[in-house]
Design an enzyme around this catalytic site. Sequence first.
Site, PDB file in Angstrom:
ATOM      1  N   ALA A  37       0.769  -1.086  -0.160  1.00 56.05           N
ATOM      2  CA  ALA A  37      -0.048  -0.126  -0.134  1.00 56.05           C
ATOM      3  C   ALA A  37       0.798   1.383   0.092  1.00 56.05           C
ATOM      4  CB  ALA A  37      -0.918  -0.038   1.088  1.00 56.05           C
ATOM      5  N   ASP A  38       1.649   1.246   0.820  1.00 56.19           N
ATOM      6  CA  ASP A  38       2.941   2.417   0.756  1.00 56.19           C
ATOM      7  C   ASP A  38       3.662   2.708  -0.670  1.00 56.19           C
ATOM      8  OD1 ASP A  38       2.835   3.710   3.171  1.00 56.19           O
ATOM      9  OD2 ASP A  38       3.710   1.895   4.294  1.00 56.19           O
ATOM     10  N   LEU A  39       4.083   1.321  -1.192  1.00 59.19           N
ATOM     11  CA  LEU A  39       4.710   1.499  -2.239  1.00 59.19           C
ATOM     12  C   LEU A  39       4.166   2.012  -3.580  1.00 59.19           C
ATOM     13  CD1 LEU A  39       6.670  -1.968  -1.857  1.00 59.19           C
ATOM     14  CD2 LEU A  39       7.851   0.490  -1.474  1.00 59.19           C
TER      15      LEU A  39
END
Length: 405
Positions: A178-180
């Site tokens: 999700a961050d990436l």
Amino acid sequence: MTQPAVTQAGGPLTGLRVLDLTRVLAGPTCTQMLGDLGAEIIKIERPEAGDDTRGFAPPVWPGTTESAYFLGVNRNKQSVTLDIAKPEGQAIIHKLLASCDILVENFKVGALAKYGLGWEQLHAQYPALIYCSITGFGQTGPYAPRPGYDALIQAMGGVMSLTGEPNGPPQKVGVPVADLFAGLYGCIGVLAAVNHRHATGQGQQVDIGMLDTHVAWLANQGMNYLATGENPPRLGNQHPNISPYQEFPTKDGYIILAVGNDPTFLRFCQTVGREDIAADERFATNATRVANRDLVTATLTPVMQTRTTTEWVGILEAAKIGCGPINRLSDVFEDPHVMARECVVEMEHASGTRVQVIANPVRLSATPPTYRSAPPVLGQHTDVVLTGLGLSEAEIAGLRAQGVV
């Protein structure tokens, strides 16, 4: 093979200057990509503490005090310590903005406005500035004030409901996707805004919400739901639309088998000496195989258990059938293809130790990514950057005594 660092300047974004007010992973992923492509990145960090990920350890890279986590997303950046909560720190931000093209931040919605550094405030002063905000839920909507965390977004975005064994609990993906994805979508948005500015001279805000980007990459599973109104079940390693497309046990381990269409399935059955399977009407088409996926698994499992993983990979690859071993990371980084593609870069760190980082996967024939500087130690470039703004040694010392830098 480990790729040596490329130290010369260059890249399609050479000449662009980025003020990096990000920390942890989503924002730093965006700015590292911009830096790899040639942009100058000035990373602002809290005095003494720095980016949170400096403390995300163990592991620490041997011979340094830096966490492996921090090293992974902070190359090609200059570290400047600065307390932006102090008026003197805000004044320095404005000095930097006078020569910056892009600002990237991942503070909570509205947090930077308290310091006079919100989008509306800065756009009025710097109309050509591209302002990228990466948050958990975006700048609008009922969840906008909430903090965003990778596991939380994976849960709320649906991927956890799709991941795991059919009778097991929901599972998050083993890396913080999700961050990436938010960082990469942020970079795409910045590049689009750069092109717009070339045409018009105007900057704009790039509003990236982690939940938005998470919904966007639900891909076929999201479309399956929209088409049917039915929640897709967890299928373990099986594919919701293709069969067989999953792991199978072999004589000594496991193999991934990816049969993408009916001609390939026929060729697979011929290759393993089981033409009778292909002749069964329950397996005749992908649609019937998907409808009978449990039977497909039960029928093929004893077949795949007759040989080792290595034997099957050799046999199936020769027949141009998608397959592969399930590698541990030690296997990944020793894989001859990964080594031939130079997916690891070695860089000289400020500690005097050479560190390895994972290479940028974007291969450009004319302007490839460069690896000009290793992830910095905290505040490594503070004096150089502030001197470049016209501050004297005495002024910098005074700021340091006040805790501003």
